[in-house]
Scaffold this active site. Structure first.
Site, PDB file in Angstrom:
ATOM      1  N   HIS A 383    -132.021  -5.036  73.329  1.00  0.00           N
ATOM      2  CA  HIS A 383    -131.618  -3.955  72.236  1.00  0.00           C
ATOM      3  C   HIS A 383    -131.190  -3.250  72.694  1.00  0.00           C
ATOM      4  O   HIS A 383    -129.636  -3.134  71.330  1.00  0.00           O
ATOM      5  CB  HIS A 383    -132.778  -3.800  71.687  1.00  0.00           C
ATOM      6  N   CYS A 695    -133.598 -15.699  55.842  1.00  0.00           N
ATOM      7  CA  CYS A 695    -133.064 -13.955  56.846  1.00  0.00           C
ATOM      8  C   CYS A 695    -131.971 -14.482  58.023  1.00  0.00           C
ATOM      9  O   CYS A 695    -131.829 -13.776  58.376  1.00  0.00           O
ATOM     10  CB  CYS A 695    -133.659 -13.236  56.371  1.00  0.00           C
TER      11      CYS A 695
END
Ligand code: PEP
Ligand code: MG
Length: 765
Positions: A383, A695
C-alpha cells in the site's frame, strides 16, 4: 460500607498509588502481582489475572494471577480472539458474562480450576488502540460483576497500560545499552565507486524524478555527519528555533490538509504535540540551563527518544522513530541554518533513501515536496507503493543495500517505469529524462481532450466512472470528466493513519467527496481490510494465507463496532445526498449481505432515535468471489445494484495471487471460466432489473472491451488515468460486432482458443 462490599473507589485509589510507586528495579512482574491482588481484594473477586500481549508471537501470555493454578503464570498463552479473554482484546471491548460458559467463545483451560468460577469479566488493556493486554476477574457467584465493576476495571486497565508501556521501554533501553557496550563499532559498508552507476529495482509509480539524495535521520549518525556543533548558541536561540519549528509544522499540516483531506489527520500535528511536550522540550531546556550547548542538548534528547522508540515492543511507538528524527532535524536546522548548507528542513527537491517508510511518511514527504523515493524493501503492490502512485511521487524499490551508504547529496535519477535508479547520471541521461518528462506532459494534454460523453461507434452511451483511493485523486477524476466515483476504496484513509478515524472524521471525509462530486454518483465501498491491506494499529491474526483470512466484509462483520462507526458516518453523509451509495466488498453469501444490510438498518434506527439526520442509501454487492458468482441471481434480487470486482474474481476463480508478479502469466482475464462468470453475473442482474457495473482493471484492457460491451455492461469504473484511452477504444467498437465476438469467445473451452481468436481480431484490426 462493610468489608464484604466491593469498593471500586478505594480500588482506583490503591491502583493509582501502586502506579505512582512503580519500582523499575523490582520489575514488571512484581508490579503485576501486586496489581492482581489489589484488584481481587477490592472487587472481592476470587480470581484476577493479567495477560500481556507479546508483539513477536502475537499471543496473550498470562503474567500475573491470583486464584487460579499458579503454575500457569508465564506458560498459559492465548491467541487474539481465543477464549473470552482473547475476544475482549480482538473486539477491543469489555466482555462481562453472568455465566462464562454461556458465551460460545468460552474456553476451558484444563488444570486451571476455572470450573469453580461462573462470572467472568475481561477488559482489554489498550494504549491508544494498541493492544497491551487483558485484565480478567472471575468469581464463583452467578452474575457477580456489575456495570460499575466494568467501568472501574476499564479505568484500571488504562492506568496499567501506561506503566506497562514505560516498563517495556526502560527494559529494552537497558538491554540495548548492554548490547552496544558489548559489541564494538559497526563495520563500514562497501559503497559505490565514483562515476555513474545504474541500479535495477522495481518501479512503483509512473512519475520520473531527479534530485539530491538524502537519508532520513542521517544527521543523527555520530561521527559521519561532518556537522560541526555551532558554538555561542543560547537558550534564546533555542526558544526562537522552537517557535519557528512550530510555525513550519502548522503550515505543513495546513498544506497537507488542503491536498489530502481524508488522510491528513494530525500527521504534523503529532510533531507539534511532541515539540510542546514538557518531557521533550522541557528536558532540553533544563540541559541548556545546566550548561549544555543547545545544539548538543537537542541532539542528545532526540537520540535518546529515537533509541527508546526504536526498541519499543509497541509497533506504534517504533513507528515514531522517523517522527522524532524529523523533528530533531527541523529543530537543529532552525537553530543554526548555516550548519546545514543548502539542505532545508523539508525534503523539498530531494530523493529520500530509506529502508522502509510508513504510509504516513509518504504523505508527509508528499507535503514536503520530496522529488522521489528509493526504498530498500516492500512490494510493488504494497500500500506504500499504491500511495506513492496515487500521490504521483516517483518510487523505485531496490534491494542493493549499498544505496543506504550513498554520500548525502548524491545526484540521483529515478525512472520508475524502467525500474531504474541512476547514480550520478551523465548529461545524456539527464537530457533523456527531460525529454521523457515532456512526453508525460503530453498525457495531460490528452486528458484535456477527453469528451464529456463516451459513446460506441454506433452511438450507445457508456458511463465511465473513476476508482478513488485518496481524496487527492479527485482532481484527476474530475479532469478526466468521470461521470462519478464507481469505487471509493474507503480503507485507504484508514491504512495511512496511525489510529482509527472517528465517526466524525469519517463523516466529514465522505461529505467532502460528495460535495466535490457535486451531484454525481459516488459508491462508497466499506472497508476492505485484510489480504495485503493491514492496519498497523489493529493487529489481527490473518493466518498463513491472509487473502483467505479475515478480509473485507468478514473483517467488518467480525468487528461490528468498527463497522457500525463507518456505516453511521456513511448514513449521515448520505443525508441530502441522493447520489451516495454503499457497496460491500467480498460478499461470499446471501447471508453475509443480509447481515451487513441488517446492521446498516440498525445504524439507521439508532441515528433516527438520536435525532441525527441520516439516510439509508442504496446498498450494493461486489461480486468478486466464485461463491457470489454462483449466487448472483439471489444477490441481485436482494441488493440494489451489483459491481464486478474482476481483480479478485480472477484471483479467486483461478487461484492466482494477484500481488505476485511471478504468477502474472496465469492471471488471464480471457480464461473461459472468467468469461462465463462475467456473463452469468450480468445476466443475473439484467433478469432482476438491477444495475450492474465493473470496477476491476479488466475494464481498461482494450482487447477485453468488446466482450464486456457484448455481454451488456454499460458502466465501468477505472483508474482515472485510464479514462482517455478507454474512451478512445470504446469509440471504435460496434455493439453488434461486440455481441458476435462475445458469443464466439464464450463458445471456446480452452484459454488458447480465446487467445488465438483475440490475436486474429488484433491482426485484422
Ligand atoms: C477488484 O477486486 O476488482 C476491485 C476493484 O477491488 P480491489 O482491487 O480494491 O480489491
Ligand atoms: Mg477486490
Amino acid at each position: 460500607m462493610s468489608d464484604f462490599q466491593k469498593d471500586n473507589v478505594a480500588l482506583m485509589c490503591d491502583i493509582g498509588e501502586l502506579v505512582g510507586l512503580f519500582d523499575f528495579e523490582a520489575g514488571l512482574d512484581s508490579f503485576l502481582a501486586k496489581a492482581v491482588s489489589t484488584v481481587a481484594w477490592h472487587m472481592r473477586a476470587a480470581v484476577c489475572s493479567i495477560y500481556l500481549y507479546d508483539a513477536d508471537t502475537r499471543d496473550l501470555v498470562l503474567r500475573a494471577n491470583q486464584g487460579l493454578n499458579p503454575n500457569l503464570v508465564g506458560r498459559l498463552r492465548l491467541k487474539i480472539g481465543e477464549g473470552i479473554t482473547g475476544a475482549a482484546l480482538q473486539e477491543m471491548r469489555p466482555i462481562c458474562e453472568a455465566k462464562a460458559t454461556d458465551n460460545p467463545k468460552f474456553k476451558y483451560i484444563p488444570g486451571s480450576r476455572e470450573e469453580l468460577f461462573v462470572s467472568f469479566l475481561a477488559v482489554p488493556i489498550l494504549r491508544k488502540m494498541n493492544p497491551v493486554g487483558v485484565i480478567v476477574v472471575q468469581d464463583p457467584q452467578w452474575n457477580y460483576f456489575t456495570p460499575n465493576d466494568v467501568q472501574a476495571l476499564q479505568v484500571i486497565a488504562s492506568q496499567l497500560a501506561g506503566v506497562i508501556e514505560n516498563a517495556y521501554l526502560l527494559m529494552k533501553m537497558r538491554r540495548t545499552e548492554e548490547a552496544q557496550s558489548a559489541s564494538g563499532p559497526a563495520a563500514a559498508g562497501q559503497g559505490f565507486g565514483p562515476g555513474t552507476h545504474c541500479i535495477r529495482g522495481q518501479g512503483a509509480s509512473d512519475a520520473m524524478g531527479m534530485g539530491l539524495s538524502t537519508r532520513i535521520g542521517q544527521y543523527l549518525a555520530h561521527a559521519e555527519t561532518g556537522l560541526a556543533c555551532p558554538l555561542g548558541l543560547t537558550e534564546a536561540d533555542f526558544d526562537r528555533a522552537l517557535a519557528v519549528t512550530e510555525r513550519q509544522l502548522l503550515d505543513l499540516q495546513r498544506r497537507l490538509e488542503d491536498r489530502i483531506h481524508d488522510a491528513a489527520s494530525m500527521i504534523f500535528g503529532a510533531h507539534v504535540l511532541m515539540l510542546k511536550d514538557e518531557a521533550f522540550s522541557g528536558e532540553i531546556r533544563a540541559q541548556i540551563r545546566a550548561g549544555k550547548n543547545p545544539w548538543t542538548a537537542i541532539l542528545d534528547e532526540v537520540r535518546r527518544y529515537a533509541d527508546l522508540f526504536a526498541h519499543s515492543p509497541n509497533p506504534a511507538l517504533r513507528e515514531k522513530v522517523l517522527d522524532i528524527e524529523d523533528l530533531g532535524h527541523r529543530l537543529l536546522h532552525n537553530l543554526s541554518p548555516q550548519t546545514f548548507a543548502n539542505n532545508g528542513p523539508d525534503y523539498s527537491g530531494q530523493i529520500v533513501v530509506a529502508e522502509e517508510l510508513l504510509p504516513s511518511d509518504i504523505l508527509k514527504l508528499s507535503a514536503e515536496r520530496a522529488a522521489g523515493l528509493v526504498l530498500l524493501g516492500g512490494g510493488q503492490h504494497s500500500h506504500v507503493a499504491i500511495l506513492a502512485k496515487a500521490l504521483q511521487i516517483p518510487l523505485v524499490i531496490a534491494s542493493d543495500r549499498r544505496l543506504l551508504d550513498l554520500p548525502e547529496k548524491t545526484l540521483l535519477l529515478l525512472d520508475p517505469k524502467e525500474g531504474q535508479i541512476v547514480i550520478r547520471p551523465g548529461p545524456e541521461a539527464i537530457q533523456t529524462m527531460k525529454d521523457l518528462i515532456r512526453s508525460l506532459a503530453d498525457a495531460e494534454r490528452l486528458a484535456a481532450e477527453v469528451k464529456p460523453e463516451t459513446r460506441t461507434r454506433d452511438g450507445v452511451e457508456i458511463q465511465l466512472h473513476a476508482n478513488l483511493n485518496l481524496v487527492t485523486e479527485l482532481d484527476v477524476a474530475l479532469n478526466m470528466k468521470a461521470k462519478g466515483i464507481g469505487l471509493y476504496r474507503t480503507e485507504f484513509p484508514f491504512i495511512v493513519r496511525n489510529t482509527f478515524p472517528t465517526e466524525e472524521e469519517q463523516y466529514w471525509g465522505y461529505r467532502r467527496v460528495l460535495d466535490r462530486m457535486a451531484g454525481r454518483p459516488v459508491v462508497f465501498r466499506t472497508l476492505d481490510i485484510g489480504g495485503d491491506k493491514a492496519l498497523s494499529y489493529f493487529p489481527v491474526d490473518h493466518g498463513s494465507n491472509p487473502f483467505l483470512g479475515l478480509r473485507a466484509l468478514r473483517f467488518s462483520l467480525r468487528n461490528p463496532e468498527i463497522f457500525k462507526q463507518q456505516l453511521r458516518a456513511l448514513l449521515r453523509a448520505a443525508h441530502g445526498n441522493s447520489q451516495a451509495k454503499i457497496m460491500f466488498p467480498m460478499v461470499a453469501s446471501l447471508d453475509e449481505f443480509v447481515a451487513a444490510r441488517d446492521l446498516a438498518r440498525v445504524c439507521q434506527a439508532e441515528l433516527e432515535r438520536e435525532g441525527v439526520p441520516s439516510r439509508l442509501p442504496e446498498l450494493g454487492v461486489m461480486i468478486e468471489l466464485p461463491s457470489a458468482t454462483l449466487l448472483a441471481a439471489e444477490l441481485a434480487e436482494a441488493a440494489d445494484f451489483l459491481s464486478i470486482g474482476s481483480n479478485d474474481l480472477i484471483q479467486y476463480l483461478l487461484a492466482v495471487d494477484r500481488t505476485n508478479d511471478e504468477m502474472a502469466p496465469w492471471f488471464s482475464p480471457h480464461h473461459p471460466a472468467v468469461l462465463r462468470s462475467l456473463k452469468l453475473i450480468v445476466d443475473a442482474a439484467t433478469r432482476a432489473g438491477k444495475p450492474v457495473s465493473l470496477c476491476g482493471n479488466v475494464g481498461a484492457d482494450p482487447r477485453m472491451l468488446p466482450f464486456l460491451l457484448g455481454i451488456g455492461l454499460r458502466t465501468f469504473s477505472l483508474d482515472p488515468m485510464e479514462i482517455p484511452a478507454v474512451q478512445r477504444r470504446i469509440a471504435q467498437i460496434d455493439i453488434d460486432l461486440a455481441r458476435y465476438q462475445m458469443n464466439k469467445m464464450l463458445s471456446f473451452g480452452r484459454i488458447e482458443q480465446v487467445a488465438g481468436f483475440l490475436k486474429s481480431i488484433d491482426a485484422a484490426g
